[in-house]
Write a protein that holds these residues in place. Structure first.
Motif, PDB file in Angstrom:
ATOM      1  N   GLU A   1       1.128  -2.305  -4.761  1.00  0.00           N
ATOM      2  CA  GLU A   1       1.222  -2.701  -6.159  1.00  0.00           C
ATOM      3  C   GLU A   1       0.576  -4.071  -6.377  1.00  0.00           C
TER       4      GLU A   1
ATOM      5  N   ASP B   1       4.763  -0.638  -0.137  1.00  0.00           N
ATOM      6  CA  ASP B   1       4.721  -0.339  -1.578  1.00  0.00           C
ATOM      7  C   ASP B   1       4.430  -1.590  -2.399  1.00  0.00           C
ATOM      8  N   SER B   2       5.104  -2.709  -2.066  1.00  0.00           N
ATOM      9  CA  SER B   2       4.881  -3.937  -2.836  1.00  0.00           C
ATOM     10  C   SER B   2       3.477  -4.472  -2.603  1.00  0.00           C
TER      11      SER B   2
ATOM     12  N   LYS C   1      -3.183  -3.771  -6.653  1.00  0.00           N
ATOM     13  CA  LYS C   1      -3.569  -3.278  -7.969  1.00  0.00           C
ATOM     14  C   LYS C   1      -3.481  -4.379  -9.026  1.00  0.00           C
TER      15      LYS C   1
END
Length: 512
Positions: A483, A479-480, A486
């Motif tokens: 992110e 997840d990190s 992005k």
């Protein structure tokens, strides 16, 4: 998984025919029907068994149903047992009030309506099963809470252990006129203890990732022999230091697996580490393999201390260890075997632990599917590229941990790079606008403005849009990383960062 204990009902009636009729009516899987023909006989059963529902005949010689209920209400053990009274006719209001005062939940008149009794019995059966499941859940939660407390204490112990040698080594290096041998020894201590702490933290992160299904395997055809030899080669010096004999016996024919070689090396490395640690000085450790149909079976065995019988069923549970003693002489976090089992499951494999008890050694049996079609050897005619020196770079290092930022800047400066440091997001943007770095090594977990926001703002500046952004993170989760991509990060390093990996990233500019 063991079957739940049967729910127990107590049927009390002085007539055998009535008891047989009730038993036939209420019989079902998971329900134990206990019968008594008098009040005293019922009391004997109540002292031994946990009863979920008592069905009592009111009219019995000697001690009738009401008298039995009053005795039940007088003791803590039986006070809360619900009671259904069976009556030979209509019960007047006075007797009904007496019955409710002694704990009755209902009255049923004889002849009993089967449908009504079954429905009421099913209700109490379901309630008892729910209480049983709730009690089991509470017991599991209490056990998990106890294990958590033990683990936190153990984690604090294990993470504090390296601090003393690290502090001592730092003091040695600060001593005036330090001898070359002492300096080399201190540096070796620093390196080894940092590696120990890194390994513990990596294991914790691995358990978390695997549990959440966020680990990605890089499967490809690998040789079992290569994996086993890689794992055993790392353990030979440790075994030699303990005067342990380590033997490896593999099959003559090559065996290939579709697997992540690094993860399988971790599996066998953990098993060998345990054998070395728990086997004891002078023990014999063996690794052997054999084909079993479409699988290969690998055994890692030792003739050392063995495993307690009560521990064996839980040996792969998280945070379980053979020793909980104060000295913690074996060390570790109790997660190695959990990792082994879960990594093997991701490879469609299994593991089993065997031991005849303390003093009789232990054996771990790994079963993995064999790759049916051996890989085709690849020829590589490409010559290795010549080694070239790295051109100096302008590097900005951003971390609110000032010691981490400054020490990394010093190391990069010694490699010929020009470095600057910043300790907050705002400062990072100011320094970046003035310094115009080619590379930014940026901690994600900054207070206030976090690293994601800093990266986004850096990318928004036209003069800095092409710089190479490297994230430093203490988590490294999928997840990190998503992110981070992005936000504009090109690559990710997990703390404590691998300096060789950082050097490779800066040299190649590889983007993930």
């Amino acid at each position: 998984m063991t079957s739940p204990e049967p729910i127990k009902f107590l049927l009390v009636d002085d007539l055998e025919a009535n008891l047989q009729a009730l038993t036939a009516l209420l019989r079902r899987d998971g329900l134990a029907l206990l019968t008594a023909r008098s009040g005293p006989e019922a009391l004997e059963l109540l002292l031994v068994h946990d009863i979920a529902l008592a069905i009592l005949d009111v009219q019995m010689p000697g001690m009738g149903g009401f008298e039995l209920a009053e005795v039940m209400r007088s003791t803590d053990r039986t006070r809360q047992i619900p009671i259904i009274f069976l009556t030979a006719g209509i019960v007047d209001s006075q007797r009904r009030i007496r019955g409710y005062e002694t704990g009755a939940v209902d009255f049923l008149a004889k002849p009993i309506e089967a449908h009504s009794l079954i429905n009421k019995a099913n209700t109490f059966y379901d309630l008892a099963r729910q209480r049983q499941e709730l009690a089991l859940t509470n017991a599991k939660l209490a056990q998990a809470d106890r294990l958590k407390d033990e683990f936190l204490a153990m984690l604090a112990h294990e993470l504090r252990n390296p601090l003393a040698p690290l502090r001592n080594a730092a003091e040695i290096l600060q001593t005036d006129a330090i001898a070359a041998e002492e300096r080399e020894h201190a540096l070796h201590i620093l390196s080894r203890q940092i590696e120990n702490m890194t390994r513990m933290i990596d294991d914790l992160l691995d358990v978390s990732r695997i549990t959440e299904g966020k680990i990605e395997l890089r499967k490809q055809p690998v040789s079992l022999a290569a994996v086993v030899h890689a794992a055993t080669s790392l353990m030979r010096s440790e075994c030699a230091a303990r005067n342990q004999e380590l033997t490896v016996t593999l099959m003559d024919e090559p065996v290939f697996l579709l697997a992540d070689a690094t993860r399988l090396e971790q599996v066998f490395g953990n098993l060998l580490t345990n054998a070395c640690k728990y086997g004891g000085d002078g023990c014999r450790i063996s690794v052997s393999a054999e084909r079993a149909g479409s699988d290969v079976i690998v055994r890692v065995a030792d003739n050392g201390t063995g495993i307690e019988p009560e521990l064996l069923p839980r040996i792969f549970d998280l945070f379980v260890q053979a020793s909980r003693t104060l000295d913690r002489r074996h060390g570790g976090l109790g997660i190695g075997l959990t990792l082994v089992q879960r990594i093997l499951k991701l490879h469609s494999g299994t593991i089993e632990a065997q031991s005849e008890g303390l003093g009789h050694g232990a054996q771990f049996i790994v079963r993995l599917p064999v790759l049916t079609t051996p890989p085709v050897p690849r020829t590589n005619s490409v010559k290795p590229a010549p080694v070239t020196l790295e051109p100096p770079k302008r590097i900005l290092i951003v971390d609110d941990n000032t010691d981490s930022a400054r020490s990394l800047a010093i190391l990069q400066s010694r490699q010929g790079h020009e470095t600057r440091t910043a300790f907050s997001g705002t400062e990072a943007l100011e320094v970046a606008a003035e310094f115009k770095p080619e590379i930014v090594v940026l901690d994600i977990g900054l207070p206030g403005m976090d690293g994601f926001e800093v990266a986004r703002q850096i990318r928004a500046l036209p003069e800095l849009s092409d710089i190479f952004l490297i994230a430093m993170t203490g988590y490294g989760s999928a997840d990190s990383r998503a992110e981070g991509r992005k936000a504009g990060f090109d690559a990710f390093l997990v703390k404590p960062i691998d300096l060789q990996e950082l050097r490779s990233l800066m040299r190649t500019g590889r983007r993930e």
